[in-house]
Design a protein around this motif. Structure first.
Motif: not given
Length: 476
Positions: A2, A384-385, A388-389, A436
Motif C-alpha cells: 500500500p 483510508e490507506n 485498504k491494508w 492497488a
C-alpha cells in the motif's frame, strides 16, 4: 504494497531560532539607576565628609592661631639672651595645665646652628618630648611670620594638629619658634559620625527611590505584558486582533500589529482564491482531454495515461500550495477528536462490507495548531490507506509528545511495511503495489502538509501487528 507512510529520520521541522533576548528595558533602566545611586551616595558621602572635615580642621587651626598670637606677649628676653616667660600672660585655657590633656603650646629658642635651645612649654606636655616634627620647624624657619600646619603624634600617642610660626624679637639675633597643638580626635570622630549618618540616610533614600522606580517600571511596562499575552492568544487562535484599551505610547504598536494581521489574513485569502481558480482552470481542460480519449488506439491510451498523470500532479501541487498558504496564517487551531471521529464514521460505512472497523481514542482536550482542512486532508489519507491494508481493525489515538507537540497515531493490523520500503513510500508518485488503486501522491502530500505546519510524518511497527503512521504537530 500500500501507499503507507514511512518513518522519517528527521524530527519536526525546526522553526527559525528566536533571537536571543538582550538585557530587558526595565533591567537596563534599573541597572542605570543603581549605578547612578551608587555614584551619588558614595560621591555625596565622600564630598560632604571631606567638606565637614576641612571646615572643622580650619576651625581648629583658627584656635591654634589664637594661641600663637597670645604666646609672644608672654615672652621676655633677658640681657644674656635667655628666653623666659611672664606667667600672668600665658594662655589661660585650663587644658594647658592638665597633663596630657591634648592641648599643648611651647616657645623654643633656636640656636645659631639651627638646633633647639631652651624651651618654655605648657604643663600639659609634662615630661614628654615636644610634639614638633623637625620638617615642620624647618619650614617655619624658612618662612618667618608664616604659620605652618601639619599632623603628628602627641605625648599620649594621640593624633595632633600642629601649628608652628617663627618670630624674631628684640635683643635676640636668632628666631624663636612658637608651637601650638591640639588633639584632632574630636574633629575626626565628628567626621566619622557624619559619614555614618550620611551613608545611612542616603542609602535609605536611594533604596526607597530604587524601590519606587522598580514599582513604577513594572506598572509602566505592564501594557507590554498584555500585548505579549494577547499576541500569544492570537497565535493560539483564541483572539483575532489586539483589541482593548492601551496607553498612548503602546497604541501605535498595537495598531501596526493589527494592520499586519489584517494584511496576513488577506494574503492567505487571496492565495486560496487564486489556488481555487487555478484548480478549476486546469481540471476542466484535463477532463475534456480524458473524455475525448475513449478509443482503443495507442494514442488514446497515451492521452489517458498522461492526462491522469497531469491531473494527479496538478492535484498534488494545488493541495500543497493551499496547505502552504494556510500554514502561514496566525492563530489556527483545530480540535483533533471531532475530525478523527467524523472520518472514522465515514470510513466505517465505506469499508463495512470488507469487515473493517475504525475506532478513535482521542481526548477532547487534544488541540493541534493547524487548519482543520489540512488536518482532515492528512488524517483522511492515512486512515483510508490503513483501511485498504488492514485485516479487520484500524485504531486512531493521540498522545502528548515533548515540548508541547501532539502525536496522532494511525494503527492497522495488516501486513505492515518492511523498514527498507518505508522511505521509498514517502516519495512522490511511488506506489509499492501497482495492483492497488491510487496515484502514489497521498503520502507525500501528508508529509508536505505536516512539514509546512512545523511537524513530521513517521512510520513504525504498529502494536496491532501492521503499520503505525504517526503525525507529529505543534499542540496547544
Amino acid at each position: 504494497m500500500p501507499d503507507q507512510p514511512v518513518t522519517s529520520d528527521t524530527g519536526p521541522s525546526e522553526a527559525t531560532q528566536p533571537a536571543k533576548p538582550s538585557l530587558s528595558l526595565s533591567r537596563r533602566l534599573f541597572l542605570g539607576a543603581i549605578i547612578w545611586s551608587l555614584i551619588v551616595v558614595v560621591g555625596g558621602v565622600v564630598a560632604m565628609t571631606a567638606a565637614y572635615r576641612t571646615q572643622t580642621v580650619r576651625i581648629l587651626q583658627q584656635e591654634l592661631d589664637s594661641t600663637l598670637i597670645t604666646l609672644p606677649r608672654a615672652l621676655e628676653i633677658l640681657p644674656d639672651g635667655r628666653v623666659v616667660d611672664i606667667p600672668e600672660r600665658l594662655p589661660s585655657d585650663s587644658r594647658f595645665q592638665l597633663p596630657l590633656s591634648g592641648r599643648y603650646w611651647a616657645m623654643i629658642a633656636v640656636q645659631a646652628d639651627g638646633s633647639f635651645g631652651n624651651d618654655i612649654r605648657s604643663q600639659s606636655v609634662w615630661d614628654g618630648p615636644l610634639p614638633l616634627p623637625r620638617e615642620l620647624a624647618d619650614a617655619a624657619l624658612a618662612a618667618p611670620g608664616v604659620t605652618q600646619y601639619g599632623n603628628t603624634d602627641g605625648p599620649n600617642d594621640e593624633r595632633l594638629r600642629v601649628a608652628v610660626r617663627s618670630i624674631t624679637v628684640p635683643n635676640r639675633e636668632n628666631p624663636i619658634l612658637l608651637m601650638a597643638a591640639a588633639d584632632r580626635a574630636v574633629t575626626d570622630e565628628g567626621a566619622n559620625q557624619l559619614r555614618l549618618i550620611l551613608l545611612t540616610a542616603m542609602a535609605t533614600l536611594a533604596g526607597g527611590t530604587l524601590l519606587a522606580l522598580w514599582i513604577g517600571l513594572r506598572m509602566a511596562l505592564r501594557p507590554f505584558d498584555r500585548v505579549q499575552a494577547h499576541i500569544a492568544e492570537i497565535s493560539d487562535g483564541q483572539r483575532a486582533r489586539l483589541d482593548g484599551e492601551y496607553p498612548a505610547e503602546v497604541l501605535p504598536l498595537t495598531d501596526e500589529l493589527n494592520k499586519l494581521l489584517d494584511s496576513n489574513r488577506k494574503i492567505v485569502e487571496r492565495s486560496q482564491t487564486h489556488v481555487g481558480n487555478l484548480a478549476h482552470a486546469l481540471k476542466t481542460p484535463l477532463a475534456v482531454l480524458r473524455n475525448e480519449a475513449t478509443g482503443e488506439t495507442g494514442l488514446d491510451d497515451v492521452v489517458r495515461r498522461q492526462t491522469e498523470s497531469m491531473r494527479a500532479n496538478v492535484e498534488h501541487y494545488l493541495k500543497r500550495a493551499q496547505a502552504a498558504a494556510r500554514s502561514e496564517a496566525l492563530g489556527v487551531r483545530t480540535e483533533i477528536a471531532p475530525v478523527a471521529a467524523g472520518l472514522a464514521r465515514l470510513l466505517n460505512r465505506l469499508f463495512e462490507t470488507q469487515g473493517i472497523s475504525v475506532s478513535t481514542q482521542i481526548s477532547a482536550d487534544r488541540v493541534a495548531r493547524i487548519e482543520q482542512q489540512d488536518l482532515e486532508e492528512m488524517l483522511g489519507n492515512l486512515m483510508e490507506n490503513a483501511c485498504k491494508w488492514a485485516n479487520s481493525r484500524v485504531e486512531v489515538s493521540c498522545s502528548r509528545g515533548q515540548n508541547g507537540f501532539m502525536q496522532i497515531h494511525i494503527d492497522d493490523d495488516g501486513k505492515g511495511l518492511a523498514p527498507e520500503a518505508r522511505e521509498a513510500a514517502l516519495q512522490r508518485g511511488v506506489r509499492l503495489d501497482e495492483t492497488a488503486p491510487g496515484t502514489g501522491l497521498g503520502l507525500s502530500i501528508v508529509a508536505d502538509i505536516s512539514e509546512m505546519n512545523g511537524g513530521r510524518l513517521d512510520l513504525s511497527e504498529s502494536p496491532l501487528g501492521g503499520l503505525r503512521a504517526t503525525i507529529t504537530l505543534r499542540g496547544q
